[in-house]
Design a protein around this motif. Structure first.
Motif, PDB file in Angstrom:
ATOM      1  N   ARG A  21       0.965  -1.218  -0.112  1.00 25.78           N
ATOM      2  CA  ARG A  21       0.084  -0.193  -0.203  1.00 25.78           C
ATOM      3  C   ARG A  21       0.920   1.175   0.035  1.00 25.78           C
ATOM      4  NH1 ARG A  21      -3.234  -0.549   4.531  1.00 25.78           N
ATOM      5  NH2 ARG A  21      -4.520  -2.362   3.362  1.00 25.78           N
ATOM      6  N   PHE A  22       2.068   1.319   0.951  1.00 25.52           N
ATOM      7  CA  PHE A  22       2.789   2.505   0.815  1.00 25.52           C
ATOM      8  C   PHE A  22       3.534   2.705  -0.521  1.00 25.52           C
ATOM      9  CE2 PHE A  22       7.219   3.929   1.285  1.00 25.52           C
ATOM     10  CZ  PHE A  22       7.198   5.071   2.085  1.00 25.52           C
ATOM     11  N   VAL A  23       4.082   1.390  -1.345  1.00 24.01           N
ATOM     12  CA  VAL A  23       4.407   1.674  -2.501  1.00 24.01           C
ATOM     13  C   VAL A  23       3.572   2.003  -3.613  1.00 24.01           C
ATOM     14  CG1 VAL A  23       5.774   0.229  -4.303  1.00 24.01           C
ATOM     15  CG2 VAL A  23       6.329  -0.260  -2.167  1.00 24.01           C
ATOM     16  N   GLU A  24       2.385   1.527  -3.360  1.00 27.38           N
ATOM     17  CA  GLU A  24       1.613   1.896  -4.422  1.00 27.38           C
ATOM     18  C   GLU A  24       1.141   3.614  -4.233  1.00 27.38           C
ATOM     19  OE1 GLU A  24      -1.569   2.538  -7.324  1.00 27.38           O
ATOM     20  OE2 GLU A  24       0.281   1.045  -7.225  1.00 27.38           O
ATOM     21  N   GLY A  25       1.242   4.121  -3.095  1.00 24.02           N
ATOM     22  CA  GLY A  25       0.950   5.253  -2.747  1.00 24.02           C
ATOM     23  C   GLY A  25       1.965   6.418  -3.481  1.00 24.02           C
ATOM     24  N   VAL A  26       3.244   5.828  -3.203  1.00 23.16           N
ATOM     25  CA  VAL A  26       4.340   6.717  -4.012  1.00 23.16           C
ATOM     26  C   VAL A  26       4.317   6.532  -5.462  1.00 23.16           C
ATOM     27  CG1 VAL A  26       6.666   6.687  -4.078  1.00 23.16           C
ATOM     28  CG2 VAL A  26       5.975   6.045  -1.866  1.00 23.16           C
ATOM     29  N   ARG A  27       3.897   5.303  -5.952  1.00 23.55           N
ATOM     30  CA  ARG A  27       3.709   5.198  -7.399  1.00 23.55           C
ATOM     31  C   ARG A  27       2.703   6.062  -7.832  1.00 23.55           C
ATOM     32  NH1 ARG A  27       0.771   4.007 -11.281  1.00 23.55           N
ATOM     33  NH2 ARG A  27      -1.078   3.514  -9.730  1.00 23.55           N
ATOM     34  N   ALA A  28       1.561   6.276  -7.276  1.00 22.32           N
ATOM     35  CA  ALA A  28       0.412   7.236  -7.838  1.00 22.32           C
ATOM     36  C   ALA A  28       0.745   8.563  -7.691  1.00 22.32           C
ATOM     37  CB  ALA A  28      -0.600   6.974  -6.790  1.00 22.32           C
ATOM     38  N   ASP A  29       1.709   8.934  -6.595  1.00 22.56           N
ATOM     39  CA  ASP A  29       2.240  10.433  -6.694  1.00 22.56           C
ATOM     40  C   ASP A  29       3.199  10.804  -7.672  1.00 22.56           C
ATOM     41  OD1 ASP A  29       0.867  10.639  -4.348  1.00 22.56           O
ATOM     42  OD2 ASP A  29       2.460  10.816  -2.953  1.00 22.56           O
ATOM     43  N   ASP A  46       5.028   3.232 -18.299  1.00 20.47           N
ATOM     44  CA  ASP A  46       6.125   2.290 -18.004  1.00 20.47           C
ATOM     45  C   ASP A  46       5.317   1.055 -17.164  1.00 20.47           C
ATOM     46  OD1 ASP A  46       8.011   0.697 -17.235  1.00 20.47           O
ATOM     47  OD2 ASP A  46       9.222   2.323 -16.208  1.00 20.47           O
ATOM     48  N   THR A  47       5.098   0.081 -18.166  1.00 20.79           N
ATOM     49  CA  THR A  47       4.618  -1.171 -17.506  1.00 20.79           C
ATOM     50  C   THR A  47       5.339  -1.901 -16.526  1.00 20.79           C
ATOM     51  OG1 THR A  47       5.625  -2.595 -19.368  1.00 20.79           O
ATOM     52  CG2 THR A  47       3.293  -1.619 -19.995  1.00 20.79           C
ATOM     53  N   THR A  48       6.567  -1.652 -16.434  1.00 16.34           N
ATOM     54  CA  THR A  48       7.289  -2.109 -15.432  1.00 16.34           C
ATOM     55  C   THR A  48       7.502  -1.395 -14.297  1.00 16.34           C
ATOM     56  OG1 THR A  48       9.580  -1.062 -16.137  1.00 16.34           O
ATOM     57  CG2 THR A  48       8.726  -3.321 -17.087  1.00 16.34           C
ATOM     58  N   PHE A  49       7.024  -0.290 -14.101  1.00 20.36           N
ATOM     59  CA  PHE A  49       6.996   0.791 -13.124  1.00 20.36           C
ATOM     60  C   PHE A  49       6.679   0.258 -11.600  1.00 20.36           C
ATOM     61  CE2 PHE A  49       6.021   4.991 -11.018  1.00 20.36           C
ATOM     62  CZ  PHE A  49       7.363   5.448 -10.755  1.00 20.36           C
ATOM     63  N   SER A  50       5.393  -0.565 -11.409  1.00 24.84           N
ATOM     64  CA  SER A  50       4.924  -0.854 -10.264  1.00 24.84           C
ATOM     65  C   SER A  50       5.999  -2.252  -9.781  1.00 24.84           C
ATOM     66  CB  SER A  50       3.594  -1.434 -10.274  1.00 24.84           C
ATOM     67  OG  SER A  50       2.814  -0.510 -10.347  1.00 24.84           O
ATOM     68  N   SER A  51       6.221  -3.042 -10.345  1.00 26.05           N
ATOM     69  CA  SER A  51       7.116  -4.229 -10.303  1.00 26.05           C
ATOM     70  C   SER A  51       8.828  -3.563  -9.728  1.00 26.05           C
ATOM     71  CB  SER A  51       7.528  -5.045 -11.013  1.00 26.05           C
ATOM     72  OG  SER A  51       7.975  -4.732 -12.422  1.00 26.05           O
ATOM     73  N   ARG A  52       9.054  -2.424 -10.533  1.00 29.80           N
ATOM     74  CA  ARG A  52      10.497  -2.047 -10.467  1.00 29.80           C
ATOM     75  C   ARG A  52      10.409  -1.263  -8.815  1.00 29.80           C
ATOM     76  NH1 ARG A  52      12.498   2.277 -12.553  1.00 29.80           N
ATOM     77  NH2 ARG A  52      10.932   3.087 -13.752  1.00 29.80           N
ATOM     78  N   LEU A  53       9.385  -0.589  -8.679  1.00 29.55           N
ATOM     79  CA  LEU A  53       9.241   0.286  -7.409  1.00 29.55           C
ATOM     80  C   LEU A  53       9.147  -0.758  -6.171  1.00 29.55           C
ATOM     81  CD1 LEU A  53       6.951   3.100  -7.953  1.00 29.55           C
ATOM     82  CD2 LEU A  53       9.473   3.172  -7.989  1.00 29.55           C
ATOM     83  N   GLU A  65      10.640   8.991   4.821  1.00 27.34           N
ATOM     84  CA  GLU A  65      11.270   9.912   3.830  1.00 27.34           C
ATOM     85  C   GLU A  65      12.236   9.385   2.840  1.00 27.34           C
ATOM     86  OE1 GLU A  65      12.888  11.030   7.831  1.00 27.34           O
ATOM     87  OE2 GLU A  65      11.055  10.368   7.155  1.00 27.34           O
ATOM     88  N   ASN A  66      13.093   8.607   3.600  1.00 29.27           N
ATOM     89  CA  ASN A  66      14.214   7.902   2.749  1.00 29.27           C
ATOM     90  C   ASN A  66      13.592   6.986   1.784  1.00 29.27           C
ATOM     91  OD1 ASN A  66      16.273   9.621   3.830  1.00 29.27           O
ATOM     92  ND2 ASN A  66      16.738   8.205   5.541  1.00 29.27           N
ATOM     93  N   LEU A  67      12.831   6.025   2.512  1.00 26.98           N
ATOM     94  CA  LEU A  67      11.994   5.128   1.383  1.00 26.98           C
ATOM     95  C   LEU A  67      11.380   5.708   0.321  1.00 26.98           C
ATOM     96  CD1 LEU A  67      10.428   2.745   4.150  1.00 26.98           C
ATOM     97  CD2 LEU A  67      12.391   2.255   2.225  1.00 26.98           C
ATOM     98  N   VAL A  68      10.600   6.853   0.302  1.00 32.94           N
ATOM     99  CA  VAL A  68      10.125   7.555  -0.651  1.00 32.94           C
ATOM    100  C   VAL A  68      11.153   8.212  -1.578  1.00 32.94           C
ATOM    101  CG1 VAL A  68       8.857   9.677  -1.306  1.00 32.94           C
ATOM    102  CG2 VAL A  68       7.997   8.190   0.583  1.00 32.94           C
ATOM    103  N   ALA A  69      12.175   8.571  -1.103  1.00 31.88           N
ATOM    104  CA  ALA A  69      13.391   9.412  -1.814  1.00 31.88           C
ATOM    105  C   ALA A  69      13.791   8.356  -2.816  1.00 31.88           C
ATOM    106  CB  ALA A  69      14.272  10.109  -1.144  1.00 31.88           C
ATOM    107  N   PHE A  70      14.203   6.775  -2.119  1.00 31.81           N
ATOM    108  CA  PHE A  70      14.761   5.858  -2.642  1.00 31.81           C
ATOM    109  C   PHE A  70      14.083   5.435  -3.890  1.00 31.81           C
ATOM    110  CE2 PHE A  70      16.110   1.509  -3.114  1.00 31.81           C
ATOM    111  CZ  PHE A  70      17.541   1.229  -2.682  1.00 31.81           C
ATOM    112  N   LEU A  71      12.604   5.445  -3.646  1.00 33.33           N
ATOM    113  CA  LEU A  71      11.737   4.990  -4.830  1.00 33.33           C
ATOM    114  C   LEU A  71      11.546   6.047  -5.911  1.00 33.33           C
ATOM    115  CD1 LEU A  71       8.718   3.217  -2.813  1.00 33.33           C
ATOM    116  CD2 LEU A  71      10.570   2.197  -3.946  1.00 33.33           C
ATOM    117  N   ARG A  72      11.690   7.286  -5.557  1.00 36.14           N
ATOM    118  CA  ARG A  72      11.862   8.432  -6.787  1.00 36.14           C
ATOM    119  C   ARG A  72      12.808   8.138  -7.342  1.00 36.14           C
ATOM    120  NH1 ARG A  72       8.593  12.917  -6.653  1.00 36.14           N
ATOM    121  NH2 ARG A  72       7.037  12.960  -4.842  1.00 36.14           N
ATOM    122  N   VAL A  73      14.011   8.134  -6.870  1.00 40.22           N
ATOM    123  CA  VAL A  73      15.397   7.845  -7.634  1.00 40.22           C
ATOM    124  C   VAL A  73      15.255   6.621  -8.199  1.00 40.22           C
ATOM    125  CG1 VAL A  73      17.774   7.438  -7.470  1.00 40.22           C
ATOM    126  CG2 VAL A  73      16.776   8.828  -5.878  1.00 40.22           C
TER     127      VAL A  73
END
Length: 155
Positions: free
Chosen positions: A19-27, A38-45, A61-69
């Motif tokens: 749920r956390f990763v999906e929220g970051v993906r949506a943002d 990007d069809t691989t985006f969710s699995s990459r995140l 905040e570091n997890l979000v930044a890690f996923l943004r990178v």
């Protein structure tokens, strides 16, 4: 009182993490609509999230930044130098990742120092405009910083 097995607790933790990763993906997709394609985006995140946890990153905040990178530099965390830095003893992975982001941001904000002062370039960063300029600009500069620019390689 309700008692859960270890497996049930682990399953609940995974649901929460997804749920956390999906929220970051949506943002991220809201900030940069190109990422939706990007069809691989969710699995990459998800893989990046698991890798961040594996090296010890815990702060949201570091997890979000890690996923943004990860959004702009796929599998950046697999670079041996990055993994070595994050897992080096002496400081937490959260502290090390925060320091790493500061260094990367400094390089992005000071492009004239990218190759040193004797590279002969003007240091111009070019056009920094765009709807998601902060993070998409970070992505482009990040790929160059870690050696994954356009022009070769497998990344």
């Amino acid at each position: 009182m309700l008692e859960l097995t270890t497996e049930q607790v682990a399953a609940l933790a995974e649901i929460d993490a997804k749920r956390f990763v999906e929220g970051v993906r949506a943002d991220l997709c809201k900030d940069d609509p190109k990422l939706v394609d990007d069809t691989t985006f969710s699995s990459r995140l998800w893989r990046a999230f698991k890798a961040a946890r594996e090296v010890g990153i815990e702060r949201d905040e570091n997890l979000v930044a890690f996923l943004r990178v990860e959004a702009y530099a796929p599998s950046f965390y697999e670079q041996p130098a990055i993994r070595a830095w994050l897992t080096r003893p002496g400081r937490s992975a959260d502290q090390r990742f925060h320091d790493y982001l500061r260094v990367v941001r400094w390089h992005i904000e000071h492009p004239k120092f990218q190759g040193g002062l004797n590279n002969g370039g003007s240091g111009s960063a070019g056009n920094r405009g765009g709807s998601a300029s902060t993070w998409s600009g970070l992505g482009a500069r990040w790929r160059g910083f870690i050696g994954r620019g356009s022009g070769g390689g497998s990344g």
